[in-house]
Design an enzyme around this catalytic site. Structure first.
Site, short mmCIF file in Angstrom:
data_model
loop_
_atom_site.label_atom_id
_atom_site.label_comp_id
_atom_site.label_asym_id
_atom_site.label_seq_id
_atom_site.Cartn_x
_atom_site.Cartn_y
_atom_site.Cartn_z
N LYS A 22 0.57 -1.12 -0.01
CA LYS A 22 0.02 0.38 0.07
C LYS A 22 1.09 0.95 -0.13
CE LYS A 22 -1.16 1.66 3.84
NZ LYS A 22 -1.32 2.67 4.46
N ASN A 23 2.18 1.37 0.83
CA ASN A 23 2.44 2.20 0.92
C ASN A 23 3.52 2.26 -0.07
OD1 ASN A 23 1.28 3.20 3.54
ND2 ASN A 23 2.83 2.28 4.41
N ARG A 94 -4.01 10.96 4.19
CA ARG A 94 -2.55 11.85 4.61
C ARG A 94 -1.86 11.64 3.59
NH1 ARG A 94 -0.53 14.47 8.46
NH2 ARG A 94 0.86 12.39 7.28
N CYS A 118 -3.89 12.95 12.34
CA CYS A 118 -4.71 11.81 12.17
C CYS A 118 -4.92 11.22 13.93
CB CYS A 118 -4.37 10.74 10.66
SG CYS A 118 -2.69 10.14 11.54
N ARG A 123 1.36 14.73 12.68
CA ARG A 123 1.50 14.26 10.91
C ARG A 123 1.58 15.86 10.70
NH1 ARG A 123 -0.23 9.31 9.78
NH2 ARG A 123 0.95 8.48 8.31
N PRO A 124 3.15 16.80 11.03
CA PRO A 124 2.93 17.72 10.14
C PRO A 124 3.38 17.20 8.89
CG PRO A 124 4.38 17.36 12.16
CD PRO A 124 3.25 16.35 12.29
N VAL A 125 3.91 18.21 7.96
CA VAL A 125 4.53 18.06 6.47
C VAL A 125 5.34 19.15 6.03
CG1 VAL A 125 2.31 17.32 5.66
CG2 VAL A 125 2.35 19.71 5.34
N ASP A 126 6.08 19.69 7.13
CA ASP A 126 7.07 20.68 7.61
C ASP A 126 7.73 20.90 6.08
OD1 ASP A 126 6.76 19.70 9.92
OD2 ASP A 126 8.70 20.47 9.94
N LEU A 127 8.24 19.17 7.05
CA LEU A 127 9.41 18.86 5.65
C LEU A 127 9.25 18.62 4.40
CD1 LEU A 127 10.94 15.84 8.87
CD2 LEU A 127 11.74 18.21 8.50
N ASP A 308 5.21 0.97 12.36
CA ASP A 308 3.39 -0.03 11.46
C ASP A 308 3.80 -1.70 11.88
OD1 ASP A 308 3.82 1.70 8.35
OD2 ASP A 308 3.39 2.39 10.14
N ILE A 330 8.28 7.21 16.74
CA ILE A 330 8.88 7.86 15.69
C ILE A 330 6.90 9.02 15.49
CG2 ILE A 330 7.76 7.20 12.93
CD1 ILE A 330 10.24 6.75 13.67
N ARG A 400 -8.36 0.10 4.40
CA ARG A 400 -7.39 0.84 4.46
C ARG A 400 -6.34 0.35 3.59
NH1 ARG A 400 -7.03 6.33 7.02
NH2 ARG A 400 -5.24 6.10 5.25
C1 EPZ Z 1 5.30 6.95 6.11
O1 EPZ Z 1 4.29 8.00 6.88
C2 EPZ Z 1 3.80 5.71 6.00
N1 EPZ Z 1 2.68 6.10 5.57
C3 EPZ Z 1 3.39 5.14 7.70
O2 EPZ Z 1 2.38 4.73 7.47
C4 EPZ Z 1 4.66 4.93 8.42
O3 EPZ Z 1 4.18 5.05 9.93
C5 EPZ Z 1 6.12 6.10 8.13
O4 EPZ Z 1 6.17 6.23 6.68
C6 EPZ Z 1 6.98 5.59 9.51
O5 EPZ Z 1 7.50 4.80 8.52
C7 EPZ Z 1 2.71 5.90 3.52
O6 EPZ Z 1 3.85 5.55 3.52
C8 EPZ Z 1 1.25 6.27 2.73
P1 EPZ Z 1 7.03 10.16 8.17
P2 EPZ Z 1 4.66 8.63 7.01
O7 EPZ Z 1 6.47 11.64 7.74
O8 EPZ Z 1 5.61 10.13 5.57
C9 EPZ Z 1 6.91 13.51 11.47
C10 EPZ Z 1 0.41 2.66 7.72
O9 EPZ Z 1 0.33 2.87 8.75
N2 EPZ Z 1 7.50 14.37 10.57
O10 EPZ Z 1 8.23 8.94 7.68
O11 EPZ Z 1 3.39 10.21 7.22
C11 EPZ Z 1 5.76 12.37 11.82
O12 EPZ Z 1 4.82 13.15 12.58
C12 EPZ Z 1 1.01 3.80 7.77
O13 EPZ Z 1 0.23 2.45 6.58
C13 EPZ Z 1 7.56 15.44 10.85
O14 EPZ Z 1 8.06 16.25 11.94
O15 EPZ Z 1 5.41 9.29 7.97
C14 EPZ Z 1 6.62 11.23 12.40
O16 EPZ Z 1 6.48 12.02 13.75
C15 EPZ Z 1 0.83 4.96 9.55
N3 EPZ Z 1 7.56 16.75 9.40
C16 EPZ Z 1 8.42 11.31 11.79
O17 EPZ Z 1 8.58 12.27 11.44
C17 EPZ Z 1 7.41 15.83 8.05
O18 EPZ Z 1 6.67 17.16 7.42
C18 EPZ Z 1 8.06 10.33 10.95
O19 EPZ Z 1 6.70 10.52 10.31
C19 EPZ Z 1 6.71 15.21 8.35
C20 EPZ Z 1 6.98 13.87 8.92
#
Ligand code: EPZ
Length: 421
Positions: A22-23, A94, A118, A123-127, A308, A330, A400
């Protein structure tokens, strides 16, 4: 809303075919926006999230056709006719933010709703945003949307992430393929889904080195072409179904499973005296003798133990001999399965990001509620091992990320059925 009913207490034996990830799909599908030629994905999992991503891409003008009962997805983004990813779709998933990088790179403009938080965290997207800004994007946050432009196109840059982010790595990687010059992504995510995306982008003509390592280098090109790409196996589905025979007893072969996708889980399972063997078709898992040994688990970016699979290994540890601990590093709120497991007799204490699990002799079936995708499947695993009946409500969370879960498990002897509303 559908529910799932389980009568537990039976060992599972048989084989389960692992679906496409899925991811991986959620980042491969937006990659279609990078080219005006067809991108075809095979081994596509038939999941609600794929339908949502397809609806989003079609709203942008992508033509998509599902073939072979939905296992093949042919997409064509000849013309992007709409540059706005609306809130009503983005709020449902997201990963919609992953259309930002490709649309900006291809068209020089994009408006994407901020996804919002969520159940498992803010789950910010600042990065994602700072990475694209480093590449010359001009971003304005207004009315809950990111208004992005890249006058004159994106430029190659050094993007160093302060923390590992899968999505931000994917967004910048996709954008970099069409940027002018070289982009270096430092502290990049190393998840197998990144390597799979890079493999697909390379087949489309991108020039990428280092995918799967902490540093990825991309030479931007003027355009990308079409490709056909097979989606990598879903390591989280694989890990989930590896835990099933561990918690119930019995033996299951995971067809399409690859050891390299789940090394951290295998290390933990073997430490708990669960046997994992390679077979011609994948991996075979069985509990050696009746005991599950306690363990310490800390979730980390790949190749560490995946967040996960945290809820799923917790279900197993509720029946381990002794006291186990799980440190969730995480996400800030990913223990919502704990009170539901407690309703089944589990003994778990949570302090901040640490859960202490004291193993019990047995779990008892109970009505429980799914709160997020991975929590829901941990309740299924617990129900398979528990004595008596468990009914899991709000299984739309489950749909999902897990294709035909009741079919796959009942084929291995589980007494599990979907109870339509
Ligand atoms: C991906 O989410 C996966 N989703 C998640 O799977 C998975 O848990 C996660 O990676 C970690 O492995 C998909 O691939 C669609 P991150 P993502 O950016 O990309 C923080 C599932 O169950 N962060 O690696 O959103 C964030 O809050 C889902 O299938 C920022 O601070 O995760 C988290 O604490 C759930 N700013 C950490 O980084 C940002 O801009 C890791 O998040 C982005 C993230």
């Amino acid at each position: 809303m559908d529910r799932i009913g389980i009568t537990g207490g039976r060992p599972l034996n048989g084989s389960i075919e692992i679906s496409g990830a899925k991811n991986a799909c959620l980042t491969l599908m937006p990659a279609a926006l990078l080219t005006d030629e067809p991108l075809t994905l095979t081994n596509v999992p038939r999941l609600a999230d794929m339908k949502t991503m397809r609806a989003l891409l079609e709203s942008l003008g992508v033509e998509a056709a599902a073939l072979q009962q939905g296992r093949v997805l042919a997409m064509g983004a000849e013309d992007i006719t709409n540059h706005v990813a609306h809130y009503d779709i983005v709020r449902k998933m997201r990963a919609s933010i992953l259309v930002l990088g490709p649309m900006l790179a291809r068209e020089g403009r994009a408006q994407v709703s901020l996804p919002g938080g969520c159940a498992i965290g803010a789950r910010p997207v600042d990065l994602h945003l700072t990475g694209l800004e480093k590449m010359g994007a001009e971003l304005e946050l207004r009315d809950g949307y990111v208004h992005a432009t890249a006058p004159g196109g994106l430029k190659g840059a050094v993007v160093e992430f302060p923390i590992v982010s899968v999505g931000a790595t994917e967004n910048v990687l996709m954008a970099a393929t069409l940027a002018k010059g070289t982009t270096v992504i430092r502290n990049a995510a190393r998840e197998p889904e990144i390597a799979d995306l890079a493999k697909c982008l390379t087949a489309m003509g991108a020039k990428i080195d280092g995918a799967g390592t902490h540093e990825i280098t991309v030479e931007g090109t003027d355009r990308l072409g079409g490709a056909t790409h097979r989606v990598v196996a879903d390591r989280i589905e694989l890990g989930t179904y590896m835990i099933a025979p561990a918690i119930t007893g019995g033996e299951i072969e995971l067809v399409g499973g690859e050891r390299g996708l789940v090394t951290a889980l295998i290390e933990k399972l073997e430490g708990a005296d669960i046997a994992v063997e390679d077979t011609e078709r994948g991996l075979k898992v069985r509990r050696r003798n009746g005991v599950i040994h306690a363990m310490e688990v800390t979730t980390e970016p790949f190749p560490g133990f995946p967040t996960d699979l945290q809820a799923q290994i917790m279900a197993l540890l509720t029946l381990a001999q002794g006291v186990s601990t799980i440190d969730e590093h995480i996400f800030e709120n990913r223990f919502m399965h704990v009170p539901e497991l407690a309703r089944m007799g589990a003994h778990i204490d949570v302090h901040g990001g640490t859960a202490k699990i004291t193993g019990v002799e047995k779990l008892r079936g109970a009505p429980v509620m799914a709160t997020d995708l991975r929590a829901s499947v941990s309740l299924i695993l617990a129900g398979l091992a528990a004595e008596g009946d468990t009914v899991v409500s709000r299984v739309y969370h489950l749909d999902r990320g897990y294709e035909r879960v009741e079919e796959k498990l009942s084929a291995c002897g589980a007494r599990i059925e979907r109870i339509p509303d």
